[in-house]
Each structure stands twice: as structure tokens, then as C-alpha cells.
Write a protein that holds these residues in place. Structure first.
Motif, PDB file in Angstrom:
ATOM      1  N   UNK A 161       0.864  -1.189   0.000  1.00 34.27           N
ATOM      2  CA  UNK A 161       0.000   0.000   0.000  1.00 34.27           C
ATOM      3  C   UNK A 161       0.895   1.231   0.000  1.00 34.27           C
ATOM      4  N   UNK A 162       0.729   2.084  -1.013  1.00 32.74           N
ATOM      5  CA  UNK A 162       1.633   3.215  -1.213  1.00 32.74           C
ATOM      6  C   UNK A 162       0.841   4.513  -1.297  1.00 32.74           C
ATOM      7  N   UNK A 163       1.348   5.556  -0.655  1.00 30.28           N
ATOM      8  CA  UNK A 163       0.831   6.914  -0.826  1.00 30.28           C
ATOM      9  C   UNK A 163       1.989   7.753  -1.368  1.00 30.28           C
ATOM     10  N   UNK A 164       1.773   8.411  -2.494  1.00 31.17           N
ATOM     11  CA  UNK A 164       2.849   9.167  -3.128  1.00 31.17           C
ATOM     12  C   UNK A 164       2.646  10.667  -2.953  1.00 31.17           C
ATOM     13  N   UNK A 165       3.752  11.375  -2.912  1.00 28.43           N
ATOM     14  CA  UNK A 165       3.717  12.830  -2.772  1.00 28.43           C
ATOM     15  C   UNK A 165       5.124  13.385  -2.858  1.00 28.43           C
ATOM     16  N   UNK A 166       5.299  14.622  -2.398  1.00 25.12           N
ATOM     17  CA  UNK A 166       6.598  15.278  -2.532  1.00 25.12           C
ATOM     18  C   UNK A 166       7.547  14.987  -1.369  1.00 25.12           C
ATOM     19  N   UNK A 167       7.126  14.156  -0.435  1.00 27.01           N
ATOM     20  CA  UNK A 167       7.930  13.717   0.697  1.00 27.01           C
ATOM     21  C   UNK A 167       8.482  14.860   1.547  1.00 27.01           C
ATOM     22  N   UNK A 168       7.739  15.953   1.598  1.00 25.03           N
ATOM     23  CA  UNK A 168       8.085  17.049   2.492  1.00 25.03           C
ATOM     24  C   UNK A 168       7.534  16.768   3.887  1.00 25.03           C
ATOM     25  N   UNK A 169       7.909  17.604   4.823  1.00 21.06           N
ATOM     26  CA  UNK A 169       7.395  17.478   6.181  1.00 21.06           C
ATOM     27  C   UNK A 169       5.877  17.648   6.201  1.00 21.06           C
ATOM     28  N   UNK A 170       5.384  18.611   5.440  1.00 21.32           N
ATOM     29  CA  UNK A 170       3.940  18.842   5.415  1.00 21.32           C
ATOM     30  C   UNK A 170       3.198  17.671   4.775  1.00 21.32           C
ATOM     31  N   UNK A 171       3.820  17.026   3.813  1.00 23.22           N
ATOM     32  CA  UNK A 171       3.196  15.845   3.204  1.00 23.22           C
ATOM     33  C   UNK A 171       3.044  14.728   4.234  1.00 23.22           C
ATOM     34  N   UNK A 172       4.089  14.488   5.008  1.00 19.92           N
ATOM     35  CA  UNK A 172       4.005  13.474   6.055  1.00 19.92           C
ATOM     36  C   UNK A 172       2.943  13.814   7.081  1.00 19.92           C
ATOM     37  N   UNK A 173       2.887  15.093   7.447  1.00 18.13           N
ATOM     38  CA  UNK A 173       1.897  15.564   8.427  1.00 18.13           C
ATOM     39  C   UNK A 173       0.477  15.364   7.892  1.00 18.13           C
ATOM     40  N   UNK A 174       0.224  15.875   6.683  1.00 20.08           N
ATOM     41  CA  UNK A 174      -1.121  15.803   6.109  1.00 20.08           C
ATOM     42  C   UNK A 174      -1.553  14.360   5.862  1.00 20.08           C
TER      43      UNK A 174
END
Length: 245
Positions: free
Chosen positions: A128-141
């Protein structure tokens, strides 16, 4: 930036300086450039054929999809993914979610995901994968959204420390205990920061990579015009088990 700092100190001791340039600035300042060290990403891969025509040594940190004849220093990203999944499964976390870049953005992260996926498959589990820009805010959200949708897994395997730090902050704000409600594992072992946060992570040898890059660059620059055969060196990683898993 820590990587750049280590290279700076290494080169300064040998009479060289490091300058941080984007793509356009390289050509504007090419007379000042004796060698190029570039992080391997999808964006920099597009530039590699042009950079290789500048007749200066080029070292990539991480791999591109093609070698282009550049020197390459990298970690075993595939093994990092396998190690992370095997660690979480060994701790009893059966429901895992992986945070990573979209496929093709950074080849090394694709390797991490492939290693993780194979480890999961070997244990009879889906990826199971969630993709994004791997910023701190991405991890938070990501954590906030998972909680709001009642989809919080037992463990979050963040393929870099920065997004893992964001996940930890979200857990703190949501009063979700770590690792009881959510185990968090990162990749990198950012100097000082990850240890202070007691983040479990896969340590990548940033100092050793930077030192090797500096030495290789000096060797290539001072080769009296003789071409050095492309070097590829793979550095080992290390599992750092701390409070978050």
C-alpha cells in the motif's frame, strides 16, 4: 545541506571551493567550474547528456536510469526498502503503508519501494503506497487524512526522514501515541535531528558519501587531462532502531 558542508570542508583542505548552482547557473559560470556533483533525480537526468559534454568530471549521487559515463556514488536503496519492511514485520506490525515519491521521480526511491514491495510479497502481503513530494507537510497531512478517514495503519514506512518527521508532528498534535497507535520508520538518519527525535530509520552514510565524492572529484580534476574510467561505488546502510518503532 549537511552533505554539501562535508564536501566543502574536504575540498577546502585541498584548496578547492564548492558552489551551489542550478542548471542555468552552471553555464553562466562554467569558467569557474572544474567538476560537477549532481543529485540523481528525474529532472537532473534530463540534463546529463549536456553536462557530460562540458568536458569536466561529473559525479552523480544516486543513480539515474542511464549511466551517461558519469561517476556514481550511491547507497543500496533496494536493501533499504527490504530492511525497513522486515524490521516492521518483525515487530509485529502487519498493516503497513509506504510513503514515497511518484514513480520515476527519483530512481533511488523507486529502488527503495521495489525492495519494500518484494519483502512484503515474500511475507504474503500487498503493498500500500501513498505518493507525494515527501516534504514534512506531506508526512503531516498524510497522517491527518488517514486518521480522519479511519484508515490509520499500524506502521508508516516513510522513504525519507523529512516526511517521517511530519508524521511524528501529526501524531503529537492528534495525541496518537507512538509506536502504540502508529509506528514510524524513516530513511536517511539525518544528522542530529533524527536521533534527537528518537526516530527509527535506515541510516545512509552521508559523511562517507560526501568524503568519497570530494576525493573522487579531486582525483578526476588533477588527472592531468587523462580520462578516468567511470567509478561506481555502493555504500551499505544500517538499521537504527529507536523509540518510534
Amino acid at each position: 545541506m549537511h552533505f554539501a558542508q562535508v564536501i566543502k570542508h574536504q575540498l577546502k583542505a585541498l584548496g578547492y571551493k564548492i558552489i551551489l548552482l542550478d542548471y542555468e547557473e552552471i553555464f553562466m559560470n562554467i569558467q569557474m567550474v572544474d567538476g560537477i556533483i549532481v543529485k540523481a533525480t528525474m529532472d537532473t537526468e534530463k540534463l546529463m547528456p549536456t553536462l557530460m559534454n562540458l568536458n569536466v568530471p561529473v559525479i552523480t549521487i544516486g543513480r539515474h536510469n542511464l549511466s551517461y559515463g558519469a561517476h556514481m556514488l550511491r547507497v543500496d536503496d533496494y536493501l533499504s526498502g527490504q530492511t525497513g519492511v522486515n524490521h516492521l514485520l518483525s515487530r509485529g506490525y502487519q498493516n503497513l503503508v509506504i510513503l514515497t515519491y511518484p514513480h520515476g521521480h527519483v530512481p533511488g526511491f523507486d529502488d527503495r519501494l521495489n525492495g519494500a514491495s518484494v519483502a512484503l510479497q515474500q511475507n504474503g502481503k500487498l503493498t500500500t503506497v501513498i505518493t507525494g513530494n515527501l516534504t514534512e507537510s506531506f508526512g503531516y497531512d498524510t497522517v491527518v487524512n488517514l486518521v480522519q478517514n479511519n484508515q490509520l495503519p499500524q506502521a508508516l514506512f516513510c522513504l525519507n526522514d523529512i516526511s517521517a518527521i511530519g508524521a511524528l508532528k501529526a501524531c503529537k498534535d492528534l495525541n496518537s501515541s507512538i509506536p502504540d497507535k502508529l509506528a514510524v520508520l524513516g530513511v536517511d538518519d539525518m544528522p542530529t535531528v533524527s536521533e534527537l527525535l528518537s526516530l527509527s530509520t535506515i541510516r545512509h552514510p552521508i559523511n562517507e558519501l560526501a568524503e568519497a565524492a570530494a576525493k573522487l572529484m579531486i582525483k578526476a580534476i588533477e588527472s592531468d587531462g587523462q580520462r578516468i574510467e567511470p567509478v561506481e561505488e555502493v555504500f551499505p546502510t544500517e538499521l537504527m532502531v529507536r523509540r518510534t518503532s
